[in-house]
Design a protein around this motif. Sequence first.
Motif, mmCIF file in Angstrom:
data_model
loop_
_atom_site.group_PDB
_atom_site.id
_atom_site.type_symbol
_atom_site.label_atom_id
_atom_site.label_comp_id
_atom_site.label_asym_id
_atom_site.label_seq_id
_atom_site.Cartn_x
_atom_site.Cartn_y
_atom_site.Cartn_z
ATOM 1 N N LEU A 95 0.859 -1.190 0.000
ATOM 2 C CA LEU A 95 0.000 0.000 0.000
ATOM 3 C C LEU A 95 0.896 1.241 0.000
ATOM 4 C CD1 LEU A 95 -3.198 0.484 2.107
ATOM 5 C CD2 LEU A 95 -1.596 2.354 1.832
ATOM 6 N N TYR A 96 0.616 2.176 -0.920
ATOM 7 C CA TYR A 96 1.423 3.401 -1.044
ATOM 8 C C TYR A 96 0.527 4.617 -0.867
ATOM 9 C CZ TYR A 96 4.133 7.152 -3.225
ATOM 10 O OH TYR A 96 4.784 8.331 -3.473
ATOM 11 N N ALA A 97 0.986 5.578 -0.070
ATOM 12 C CA ALA A 97 0.214 6.803 0.138
ATOM 13 C C ALA A 97 1.141 7.959 0.483
ATOM 14 C CB ALA A 97 -0.815 6.606 1.251
ATOM 15 N N VAL A 98 0.689 9.176 0.189
ATOM 16 C CA VAL A 98 1.396 10.392 0.603
ATOM 17 C C VAL A 98 0.455 11.168 1.513
ATOM 18 C CG1 VAL A 98 2.448 12.553 -0.135
ATOM 19 C CG2 VAL A 98 2.767 10.488 -1.508
ATOM 20 N N LEU A 99 0.930 11.508 2.712
ATOM 21 C CA LEU A 99 0.079 12.115 3.735
ATOM 22 C C LEU A 99 0.764 13.323 4.362
ATOM 23 C CD1 LEU A 99 -0.784 8.792 5.619
ATOM 24 C CD2 LEU A 99 -2.228 9.906 3.906
ATOM 25 N N GLY A 100 -0.053 14.193 4.931
ATOM 26 C CA GLY A 100 0.491 15.256 5.763
ATOM 27 C C GLY A 100 1.019 14.668 7.059
ATOM 28 N N ARG A 101 1.810 15.470 7.785
ATOM 29 C CA ARG A 101 2.442 14.950 8.997
ATOM 30 C C ARG A 101 1.425 14.501 10.042
ATOM 31 N NH1 ARG A 101 6.883 19.706 9.437
ATOM 32 N NH2 ARG A 101 5.193 20.770 8.373
ATOM 33 N N THR A 102 0.405 15.303 10.285
ATOM 34 C CA THR A 102 -0.592 14.938 11.300
ATOM 35 C C THR A 102 -1.413 13.734 10.837
ATOM 36 O OG1 THR A 102 -2.122 16.582 10.383
ATOM 37 C CG2 THR A 102 -0.748 17.272 12.237
ATOM 38 N N GLU A 103 -1.646 13.642 9.529
ATOM 39 C CA GLU A 103 -2.386 12.494 9.001
ATOM 40 C C GLU A 103 -1.590 11.210 9.193
ATOM 41 O OE1 GLU A 103 -4.632 14.989 5.414
ATOM 42 O OE2 GLU A 103 -2.725 13.983 5.077
ATOM 43 N N PHE A 104 -0.278 11.294 8.977
ATOM 44 C CA PHE A 104 0.550 10.105 9.169
ATOM 45 C C PHE A 104 0.522 9.639 10.622
ATOM 46 C CE2 PHE A 104 4.693 8.517 10.639
ATOM 47 C CZ PHE A 104 4.636 7.251 10.062
ATOM 48 N N ILE A 105 0.546 10.562 11.553
ATOM 49 C CA ILE A 105 0.499 10.191 12.978
ATOM 50 C C ILE A 105 -0.791 9.436 13.284
ATOM 51 C CG2 ILE A 105 0.337 11.107 15.324
ATOM 52 C CD1 ILE A 105 2.212 13.377 14.373
ATOM 53 N N LYS A 106 -1.907 9.922 12.734
ATOM 54 C CA LYS A 106 -3.196 9.245 12.945
ATOM 55 C C LYS A 106 -3.166 7.849 12.332
ATOM 56 C CE LYS A 106 -5.918 13.526 12.937
ATOM 57 N NZ LYS A 106 -6.909 14.336 12.186
ATOM 58 N N LEU A 107 -2.602 7.740 11.129
ATOM 59 C CA LEU A 107 -2.534 6.437 10.458
ATOM 60 C C LEU A 107 -1.654 5.475 11.246
ATOM 61 C CD1 LEU A 107 -3.124 4.599 8.028
ATOM 62 C CD2 LEU A 107 -1.086 5.572 6.938
ATOM 63 N N ARG A 108 -0.540 5.966 11.737
ATOM 64 C CA ARG A 108 0.373 5.111 12.496
ATOM 65 C C ARG A 108 -0.307 4.536 13.737
ATOM 66 N NH1 ARG A 108 5.443 8.245 14.529
ATOM 67 N NH2 ARG A 108 3.855 9.030 15.970
ATOM 68 N N GLU A 109 -1.091 5.372 14.420
ATOM 69 C CA GLU A 109 -1.799 4.894 15.605
ATOM 70 C C GLU A 109 -2.869 3.869 15.234
ATOM 71 O OE1 GLU A 109 -0.868 5.529 18.742
ATOM 72 O OE2 GLU A 109 0.801 6.461 17.667
ATOM 73 N N PHE A 110 -3.531 4.091 14.097
ATOM 74 C CA PHE A 110 -4.554 3.147 13.632
ATOM 75 C C PHE A 110 -3.923 1.789 13.327
ATOM 76 C CE2 PHE A 110 -6.885 1.190 10.051
ATOM 77 C CZ PHE A 110 -8.119 1.001 10.664
ATOM 78 N N ILE A 111 -2.789 1.798 12.609
ATOM 79 C CA ILE A 111 -2.110 0.546 12.265
ATOM 80 C C ILE A 111 -1.614 -0.152 13.527
ATOM 81 C CG2 ILE A 111 -0.134 -0.467 11.049
ATOM 82 C CD1 ILE A 111 -0.424 1.788 8.984
#
Length: 284
Positions: free
Chosen positions: A240-256
């Motif tokens: 899976l490939y995505a480009v995210l803003g910094r705050t969006e990445f933090i949210k995604l990391r916590e979800f994963i």
Amino acid sequence: MSAKLLKDYSLITIGIILVAISVEYFFVPNNLAAGGVTGLAIVINHYMPFLTTGVLVLVMNLILFVIAFIFIGGNFGAKTIYASFGLSFVLWFIEKVLNPIALSKDLIIASIFGTFLSAIGMAIIFNVNASTGGTDILAKILNKFFHSDIGKSLLMVDFIVTLLAAITFGLDIGLYALLCVILNGLAIDRVIEGFNICKEVTIMSSKNKEISEYIIHKLERGCTLLKGVGGYTGDETVVLYAVLGRTEFIKLREFIREIDPKAFITVGEVYEVLGEGFKEFDNI
């Protein structure tokens, strides 16, 4: 006025205030003519003290806009016109109302902090596709008539201003002014990169479906599923490939972390992203 335009003009206003503070509280009191129209205004003000820096910047910008309109056309953009004359007004206001004094007489401190403030302000202005006019207009005129690159033309203009500063205020101050010009160019690039940094994420997980749905529906970003083959196992896999803003990445990391702690993730930084959901090509 749309919300985006209001945001852009608000950012430009913040940018020109920062530039004006650097000029009036660090550069002018220490005779640091750090390139551009403001630097030239500092030199002229030494010979004509009855003309304030703000007034000189306004007059020179008016003259340059007229010359540029005649010789290279009037494609400046409302944001650049607002930034140019807005800077002149803020400089005039500080001089007439606040009676600025040098925050430091130490040339090293004045050079560093003045350049730091100016670079942040200019970066904010450049980041919304505007400029403060002056130097850019001179560079475009040189480019048209002498066919020199815009970047070289800008450097040439700033070098001439710092040379005039050295003649007017002495070699030491002229060299400090040149140092400010060099540092300012480097700092502006770094600050703009900081504004635009995004996270480039690749993910290998057994929960790719849930992760992609989270990115699309919760973060409202796009993502791409790439077919791959494991180098060790030879098994087919999906990346899976995505480009995210910094705050969006933090949210995604916590979800994963919650749904698949064994997921394999790589993260890189990208300094410019163009296309849907990010900066549009029309705004470059």
